[in-house]
Design a protein around this motif. Structure first.
Motif, PDB file in Angstrom:
ATOM      1  N   LYS A  64      -0.551   2.536   2.944  1.00 27.57           N
ATOM      2  CA  LYS A  64      -1.929   2.648   3.410  1.00 27.57           C
ATOM      3  C   LYS A  64      -2.390   1.328   4.016  1.00 27.57           C
ATOM      4  O   LYS A  64      -1.951   0.255   3.593  1.00 27.57           O
ATOM      5  CB  LYS A  64      -2.863   3.011   2.246  1.00 27.57           C
ATOM      6  CG  LYS A  64      -2.600   4.357   1.605  1.00 27.57           C
ATOM      7  CD  LYS A  64      -3.564   4.568   0.446  1.00 27.57           C
ATOM      8  CE  LYS A  64      -3.294   5.883  -0.270  1.00 27.57           C
ATOM      9  NZ  LYS A  64      -4.204   6.072  -1.428  1.00 27.57           N
ATOM     10  N   PRO A  65      -3.313   1.366   4.987  1.00 29.09           N
ATOM     11  CA  PRO A  65      -3.931   0.123   5.446  1.00 29.09           C
ATOM     12  C   PRO A  65      -4.704  -0.535   4.302  1.00 29.09           C
ATOM     13  O   PRO A  65      -5.265   0.143   3.442  1.00 29.09           O
ATOM     14  CB  PRO A  65      -4.868   0.586   6.568  1.00 29.09           C
ATOM     15  CG  PRO A  65      -4.340   1.911   6.990  1.00 29.09           C
ATOM     16  CD  PRO A  65      -3.734   2.531   5.765  1.00 29.09           C
ATOM     17  N   THR A  66      -4.729  -1.851   4.279  1.00 28.71           N
ATOM     18  CA  THR A  66      -5.370  -2.577   3.189  1.00 28.71           C
ATOM     19  C   THR A  66      -6.834  -2.183   3.033  1.00 28.71           C
ATOM     20  O   THR A  66      -7.354  -2.126   1.907  1.00 28.71           O
ATOM     21  CB  THR A  66      -5.259  -4.093   3.426  1.00 28.71           C
ATOM     22  OG1 THR A  66      -3.869  -4.446   3.508  1.00 28.71           O
ATOM     23  CG2 THR A  66      -5.915  -4.881   2.309  1.00 28.71           C
ATOM     24  N   ALA A  67      -7.513  -1.870   4.132  1.00 25.95           N
ATOM     25  CA  ALA A  67      -8.949  -1.588   4.082  1.00 25.95           C
ATOM     26  C   ALA A  67      -9.279  -0.308   3.334  1.00 25.95           C
ATOM     27  O   ALA A  67     -10.410  -0.152   2.849  1.00 25.95           O
ATOM     28  CB  ALA A  67      -9.515  -1.523   5.496  1.00 25.95           C
ATOM     29  N   VAL A  68      -8.330   0.618   3.235  1.00 24.46           N
ATOM     30  CA  VAL A  68      -8.642   1.923   2.629  1.00 24.46           C
ATOM     31  C   VAL A  68      -7.930   2.127   1.296  1.00 24.46           C
ATOM     32  O   VAL A  68      -8.047   3.210   0.707  1.00 24.46           O
ATOM     33  CB  VAL A  68      -8.271   3.074   3.594  1.00 24.46           C
ATOM     34  CG1 VAL A  68      -9.026   2.949   4.902  1.00 24.46           C
ATOM     35  CG2 VAL A  68      -6.762   3.112   3.850  1.00 24.46           C
ATOM     36  N   ILE A  69      -7.199   1.128   0.821  1.00 22.04           N
ATOM     37  CA  ILE A  69      -6.409   1.315  -0.406  1.00 22.04           C
ATOM     38  C   ILE A  69      -7.298   1.687  -1.581  1.00 22.04           C
ATOM     39  O   ILE A  69      -7.009   2.625  -2.335  1.00 22.04           O
ATOM     40  CB  ILE A  69      -5.591   0.046  -0.712  1.00 22.04           C
ATOM     41  CG1 ILE A  69      -4.423  -0.074   0.264  1.00 22.04           C
ATOM     42  CG2 ILE A  69      -5.066   0.082  -2.149  1.00 22.04           C
ATOM     43  CD1 ILE A  69      -3.579  -1.315   0.065  1.00 22.04           C
ATOM     44  N   PHE A  70      -8.407   0.963  -1.771  1.00 19.78           N
ATOM     45  CA  PHE A  70      -9.264   1.192  -2.930  1.00 19.78           C
ATOM     46  C   PHE A  70     -10.385   2.193  -2.643  1.00 19.78           C
ATOM     47  O   PHE A  70     -11.224   2.442  -3.494  1.00 19.78           O
ATOM     48  CB  PHE A  70      -9.852  -0.139  -3.419  1.00 19.78           C
ATOM     49  CG  PHE A  70      -8.800  -1.095  -3.907  1.00 19.78           C
ATOM     50  CD1 PHE A  70      -8.177  -0.901  -5.128  1.00 19.78           C
ATOM     51  CD2 PHE A  70      -8.405  -2.176  -3.121  1.00 19.78           C
ATOM     52  CE1 PHE A  70      -7.201  -1.777  -5.571  1.00 19.78           C
ATOM     53  CE2 PHE A  70      -7.437  -3.053  -3.569  1.00 19.78           C
ATOM     54  CZ  PHE A  70      -6.820  -2.853  -4.788  1.00 19.78           C
ATOM     55  N   ARG A  71     -10.386   2.744  -1.442  1.00 15.68           N
ATOM     56  CA  ARG A  71     -11.334   3.816  -1.136  1.00 15.68           C
ATOM     57  C   ARG A  71     -10.756   5.181  -1.455  1.00 15.68           C
ATOM     58  O   ARG A  71     -11.494   6.119  -1.735  1.00 15.68           O
ATOM     59  CB  ARG A  71     -11.718   3.766   0.345  1.00 15.68           C
ATOM     60  CG  ARG A  71     -12.439   2.487   0.772  1.00 15.68           C
ATOM     61  CD  ARG A  71     -12.735   2.557   2.256  1.00 15.68           C
ATOM     62  NE  ARG A  71     -13.266   1.274   2.750  1.00 15.68           N
ATOM     63  CZ  ARG A  71     -13.504   1.044   4.039  1.00 15.68           C
ATOM     64  NH1 ARG A  71     -13.255   1.992   4.947  1.00 15.68           N
ATOM     65  NH2 ARG A  71     -13.969  -0.131   4.411  1.00 15.68           N
ATOM     66  N   GLU A  72      -9.442   5.286  -1.382  1.00 12.01           N
ATOM     67  CA  GLU A  72      -8.771   6.553  -1.621  1.00 12.01           C
ATOM     68  C   GLU A  72      -7.972   6.456  -2.920  1.00 12.01           C
ATOM     69  O   GLU A  72      -7.156   5.557  -3.079  1.00 12.01           O
ATOM     70  CB  GLU A  72      -7.830   6.902  -0.464  1.00 12.01           C
ATOM     71  CG  GLU A  72      -8.516   7.039   0.879  1.00 12.01           C
ATOM     72  CD  GLU A  72      -7.516   7.317   1.981  1.00 12.01           C
ATOM     73  OE1 GLU A  72      -6.303   7.398   1.670  1.00 12.01           O
ATOM     74  OE2 GLU A  72      -7.929   7.455   3.137  1.00 12.01           O
ATOM     75  N   LEU A  73      -8.202   7.391  -3.822  1.00 13.24           N
ATOM     76  CA  LEU A  73      -7.447   7.434  -5.066  1.00 13.24           C
ATOM     77  C   LEU A  73      -6.260   8.391  -4.989  1.00 13.24           C
ATOM     78  O   LEU A  73      -5.491   8.498  -5.938  1.00 13.24           O
ATOM     79  CB  LEU A  73      -8.362   7.848  -6.226  1.00 13.24           C
ATOM     80  CG  LEU A  73      -9.512   6.884  -6.541  1.00 13.24           C
ATOM     81  CD1 LEU A  73     -10.349   7.421  -7.698  1.00 13.24           C
ATOM     82  CD2 LEU A  73      -8.980   5.498  -6.865  1.00 13.24           C
ATOM     83  N   SER A  74      -6.129   9.076  -3.868  1.00 14.74           N
ATOM     84  CA  SER A  74      -5.033  10.026  -3.728  1.00 14.74           C
ATOM     85  C   SER A  74      -3.712   9.288  -3.595  1.00 14.74           C
ATOM     86  O   SER A  74      -3.641   8.157  -3.103  1.00 14.74           O
ATOM     87  CB  SER A  74      -5.246  10.916  -2.502  1.00 14.74           C
ATOM     88  OG  SER A  74      -5.271  10.133  -1.330  1.00 14.74           O
ATOM     89  N   VAL A  75      -2.657   9.945  -4.044  1.00 12.70           N
ATOM     90  CA  VAL A  75      -1.323   9.348  -3.969  1.00 12.70           C
ATOM     91  C   VAL A  75      -0.784   9.396  -2.546  1.00 12.70           C
ATOM     92  O   VAL A  75      -0.183   8.431  -2.061  1.00 12.70           O
ATOM     93  CB  VAL A  75      -0.371  10.065  -4.947  1.00 12.70           C
ATOM     94  CG1 VAL A  75       1.053   9.561  -4.779  1.00 12.70           C
ATOM     95  CG2 VAL A  75      -0.831   9.867  -6.386  1.00 12.70           C
ATOM     96  N   ILE A  76      -1.015  10.505  -1.859  1.00 11.50           N
ATOM     97  CA  ILE A  76      -0.492  10.693  -0.504  1.00 11.50           C
ATOM     98  C   ILE A  76      -1.474  10.090   0.497  1.00 11.50           C
ATOM     99  O   ILE A  76      -2.656  10.457   0.515  1.00 11.50           O
ATOM    100  CB  ILE A  76      -0.268  12.181  -0.207  1.00 11.50           C
ATOM    101  CG1 ILE A  76       0.713  12.770  -1.228  1.00 11.50           C
ATOM    102  CG2 ILE A  76       0.264  12.368   1.209  1.00 11.50           C
ATOM    103  CD1 ILE A  76       0.934  14.261  -1.067  1.00 11.50           C
ATOM    104  N   PRO A  77      -1.043   9.156   1.343  1.00 10.10           N
ATOM    105  CA  PRO A  77      -1.958   8.536   2.317  1.00 10.10           C
ATOM    106  C   PRO A  77      -2.386   9.523   3.401  1.00 10.10           C
ATOM    107  O   PRO A  77      -1.611  10.402   3.791  1.00 10.10           O
ATOM    108  CB  PRO A  77      -1.123   7.398   2.908  1.00 10.10           C
ATOM    109  CG  PRO A  77       0.071   7.253   2.042  1.00 10.10           C
ATOM    110  CD  PRO A  77       0.297   8.573   1.383  1.00 10.10           C
TER     111      PRO A  77
END
Length: 306
Positions: A64-77
């Motif tokens: 995942k891009p660094t900017a969205v890592i902690f916005r999305e809790l899903s395993v699959i990007p």
């Protein structure tokens, strides 16, 4: 006029009743056993998913891009970013393969030291009779309870005085002196389980302790040696504290310490590349455990470690 029922008639009636109820009881017992098995497996799978979820999330976040890592809790990007691996590999002062090579050197020295010296010390405690054997064995076991924080300062002072700071020697040389008491104890338990008749037969053939150790004991101790090798690899590869203390130059750092360099308290941290390199660092441990799993289980079972 009363009628009398014969005992043989009552016995036949009971047998018929039990025979009629047997299929129902059998189906009921089978159904209960199946239900318990299903519930047990569901609970085990749920527990496994809870334990493996952080690893799966780490794997997914590495893409995942660094900017969205902690916005999305899903395993699959939602969007895949393969640049984290190339960026992380070249992000530090040295390519990340350099730090992994440093870890490999320390692991190789630790493996050699623990396999050779711990097996020799274990053979001495298990098979040789010398004055104070039980006392020294008890002292060795006590050292297992000493945390590394108790001895790290004296070790640092000693290694600094002999000029070993920022070298691999402080992390390898202690392994050549059988300092890992856990592995000595593990192999002592295994050697004590080997029948004395094998040693006596070797003595009748003219073998002394060196040949008995090399020709009889070590070939039989393969499970214990494999267990020692696997645990040594995992513990040394994952070691952070000792390597952080003794290795301060960037060129000498190992993979676990290099991962810390991706974090910066004063500026933005490179989470994506760090997660990608974390996955790269985990791969050797996964492969070693996958290859040596059966030896690990057998070694723990045959040495009595619970």
């Amino acid at each position: 006029m009363s009628t009398t029922t014969s005992p043989s008639s009552d016995l036949g009636t009971r047998i018929s009743t039990l025979a009629a109820q047997a299929p129902h009881r059998k189906r009921s017992g089978t159904w209960r056993g199946t239900t318990r098995s299903v519930v047990r497996h569901v609970l085990m799978i749920a527990a496994a998913l809870v334990m493996i979820y952080p690893l799966l999330w780490l794997l997914g976040s590495s893409f995942k891009p660094t900017a969205v890592i902690f916005r999305e809790l899903s395993v699959i990007p939602r969007e895949w970013d393969l640049s984290n691996y190339s960026t992380g590999w070249e992000a530090l002062a040295e390519p990340f393969g350099h730090y992994m090579l440093n870890s490999m050197v320390i692991v190789a020295g630790s493996l050699l030291g623990n396999l050779v010296t711990c097996s020799m010390a274990a053979y001495a405690f298990a098979r040789l009779k010398f004055r104070g054997r039980n006392l020294w064995f008890a002292i060795m076991l006590v050292t297992i309870m000493l945390p590394i924080h108790v001895i790290i300062v004296p070790q640092y002072v000693m290694f600094q005085q002999i000029g070993w700071i920022n070298t691999f020697w402080p992390l390898i040389v202690p392994k050549l002196l059988a300092t890992d008491a856990f592995f000595v104890f593990l192999m002592v338990q295994f050697f004590r389980g080997i029948p004395n008749e094998l040693e006596e037969a070797a003595r009748l053939d003219g073998c002394g302790h060196p040949r008995i150790f090399l020709r009889v004991m070590l070939p039989l101790a393969t499970p214990a040696l494999a267990t020692t090798a696997i645990f040594t690899f995992i513990w040394t590869w994952n070691d952070f504290f000792a390597q952080l203390i003794f290795l301060t130059k960037d060129s000498m750092k190992t993979a676990p310490v290099a991962l810390r360099l991706f974090l910066d308290s004063s500026s933005g941290s490179s989470w994506g590349p760090m997660f990608a390199m974390s996955i790269v660092t985990i791969i050797p441990i996964f492969l070693v455990f996958l290859v040596g799993q059966k030896y690990l289980v057998k070694g723990i079972a045959t040495t009595g470690i619970k």
